[in-house]
Design an enzyme around this catalytic site. Sequence first.
Site, short mmCIF file in Angstrom:
data_model
loop_
_atom_site.label_atom_id
_atom_site.label_comp_id
_atom_site.label_asym_id
_atom_site.label_seq_id
_atom_site.Cartn_x
_atom_site.Cartn_y
_atom_site.Cartn_z
CB SER A 6 -63.35 67.30 23.63
OG SER A 6 -63.31 68.44 22.84
CB SER A 8 -63.78 68.50 19.75
OG SER A 8 -62.61 67.76 20.03
CE LYS A 29 -65.47 71.10 24.23
NZ LYS A 29 -64.85 70.81 22.94
#
Lengths: 476, 476
Positions: free
Chosen positions: A133, A157, A58
């Site tokens: 996210s 997330s 990420k």
Amino acid sequence: MKHWKRSTAAESVRKTYQQQLQKTDQDLAALLEIHVEQGYKLAHQADGELAGLPFAVKDNIAVEGFSYTCASKILEGLKSPYTATAVERLLQAGAVPVAKANLDEFGMGSSTENSAYRSTVNPWNRNRVPGGSSGGSAAAAAAGMVPFALGSDTGGSVRQPAAFCGIYGLKPTYGTVSRYGLAAYASSLETIGVLSPDLELTRKVYDCIRGGDFRDQTSMDIPEDPKKIPQSAEKTEGSYTLGVLKGELGLDPAVQQNYERTKAAVQSLGWQLKEIEIPMLEYAMPAYYTIAMAEASANLARYTGIRYGFRDTTAQDPEELVRMTRTKGFGPEVKLRILIGTYVLRSGFQDRYYIRAQKIRSLLQQELAEHFSRCDLIMMPVFPTQAFPLGDSGLIPIQQKVADRFTLTANLAAIPALSIPTGIDEGLPSAVQFMAPAFGEKRLFDAAARVAKVLPPPEIPRQFSLEQLIQEAADV
Amino acid sequence: MFDTFIGLEIHIQLKTASKVFCSCGTAFGDDPNTHVCPVCLGYPGVLPSLNHEAVRFSYMVGKALSCSLADRMLFDRKNYFYPDMTKNYQISQFHEPVGVNGSFSYEADGEVKTARIHDIHLEEDAGKMIHSSASSLLDYNRAGSSLLEIVTEPDLRTPAEAEYFLREFRRMVRYLGVCDGNMEEGSLRCDANVSVNFSGKGLGTKVEIKNMNSSRFVRKALSYEIKRQRKMMKLKRPIIQETRLWDEKHNKTLGMRSKEEAHDYRYFPEPDLPPFVPGKAFMESVDAEMCELPLDRKERFISQYGLRRDLADFITGERERADWFEAAAAEHADIQACATWMKGELTKILTNNSLSFSVSPLTPKRFSILLKAIDAGSISAQQAKKVAETVITENAEPEDIISRSGFDQSASRNREALAEIVAEIAAENPDTLKQIRDGNQKAVGFLMGQVMKRTSGAADPGAARNMIMEQVKTQN
């Protein structure tokens, strides 16, 4: 796993892999940077089970030499000068970081639509969000682009996008994975997490990355002495007592359907269901967002364009430079959270908001500790809906935040939670969430493995066959 | 008619090997931005790592100030924006600092006074910003350095007291070895708060004064400011609570042009640093590094060694002088002579050679030998001064210098030594001897000069001349 290792072993295959990733990503928009060769150079020579495995990271987690944008304009062009500890441990195990994955800007959002760069789509249905996210990480792993990905979980997330994409998503016990290298959003709530369609691989990656790190003084090893573990996670196999929330949970019909099906499935395994009530859950969302936004307002204060990232060039003095850079560089959701966070920390207001939120947090922890004295695990939905449509979630932002209530519980309580894919409903993945007491990851993995026998996770929608790819490269 | 209330906020830079939250070094004056790393530059994802040496130094100061020391020390974030702050919050302490409720004694014109200490707290320093006409320049070498802030109660009553307090405080931190106490370089900084009010009416409106980089300026600035405030009060004009800067060129305090609003720092506990619990081993390590404090040591020198107050004051002015003195006393050197020598001749010679007592080649042992030689009548006090200087410049033993210079006034030793010297000089100047034989009287003078030089003027001229003529004769 063999075919994954071969994807990185030979230079020709790495080239082909790089091209295939780029091609697939035109469709999914899951990745912000793809650079197989560069990642290969970072990986160490090693022999273990993770050696040679490619993975996505990420883009709010540092990998030296790779982009570090946190999906924000304010960090456009930034290349990380260092590597996060969790990634460093994977490098030492020989794993190969090949891409940085898309996310909601600075981790703020539940759909990855808040990325300043692009919106990622769900591999199961191109009109749907992958969740957020860590949407890019989930989509990449679910599409078979990489065998696993690292994400971050502040309020759900990792788990929610894993659920939306039909894969496993682990949020570890707070502190068991070093946060050094994770761009901070809410320091006391977040952890680095693992996403993968393969449960066993999820466990192996967690074992590799966890452990105390002097660079993160809130990090720790899992205590050796079981007595030091609250609600001793001694029991890590067999028949579990599963706590389930009483009453109407406000779930979409498909999600409700899956939830009931899962309850029946675990009972068929011989598990006991125990109805529980968590009164503090009603206040969990406002308490969570108060704490998260307060910490975020301080954590994001460092982004000014002075030392790195985007810098406004029209300003006439330092103060204007900071103001203009932040005005132009931050997206609206980020600005909203910074403003609210600043507000709740104001002198005279702290008692009413921030301190009160911390009290609610303590009470919630007590309630959960109470339940864990009688239950081995607590099951909750992950999100009230499955993957919702892009562009129109049918939920206004505040509703989206309320929808986080099932996942943010584990963040407030610092306990581990695992999102478990349990099947397909109406063409979209369904999942449930198991929570365990602190340091109870072993129990989570065992329970999930048992559930998988009666509710097998869905087949991931492969975008390309890596085996075929490697075979083709070998033939050349 | 008026009461004066003065409080000081002193910042000391701790002499730790590395910065307070990262491992960067702390040398002063190097090229800009060469002692920096992702942590002290506030890159995304970095976290603070507490420097335990800084904590130990802080507890030492706390002990010296008789504070109640924290048994569970916490850090807090102090939030405000400024270009020299890399995170735009400073990690400081607000709720549970290192120590509270202490006191510090100092001498003011022969009288011992005490001021109370409100608290001492550990924090990180900011970088340096310099404005040039077209741009602002930022050097972050200092950012993240260990800073200890000491806040006194407004117990000081006169500018002179403030100066004495500061000087004694500086001496104390140098004794402990925790800080250089260099106000010009900025390793010790002082801001003052002063208010004036009609007698018996309690504290007045507090004015803060900054920009004083010596204890003398602290006294001058306070003198000016007190006069200013008294005048205002006499004219019944209100005193504005503000920050004023000391202008050393014009000897006045000036209000800052821009109206500074009172900062709301939105303090909240630092989530990245767990509470620091000192524990037994740590407190023992603090005790092990403590030393006798300067004021106590001075009083002891007066009572134990019978030293005159001014001499005791000078000798205990620096710990290394006090240590040197006591080492000499242990070698049975005459106390009074030692003290007088230290204040006079020794300081002069060492200063001329840019040395300090701690690295003086004239060690306490060598010095005591020298004093004994004077006592025994072997050399005169005047000669001893020369010997001392030679020991220092040549790092030689005093006995060697005494014997080779022929200083020893006992007759036979003198003769022997002188004969040796003359023989040496004759051997070095065969041509000159020839000239003397040929009748050149000036040449005798030349050799006499050499002898005098080598004996530092102590040779008996008659004996020397005879010996020279002897050499001339024997040359053939």
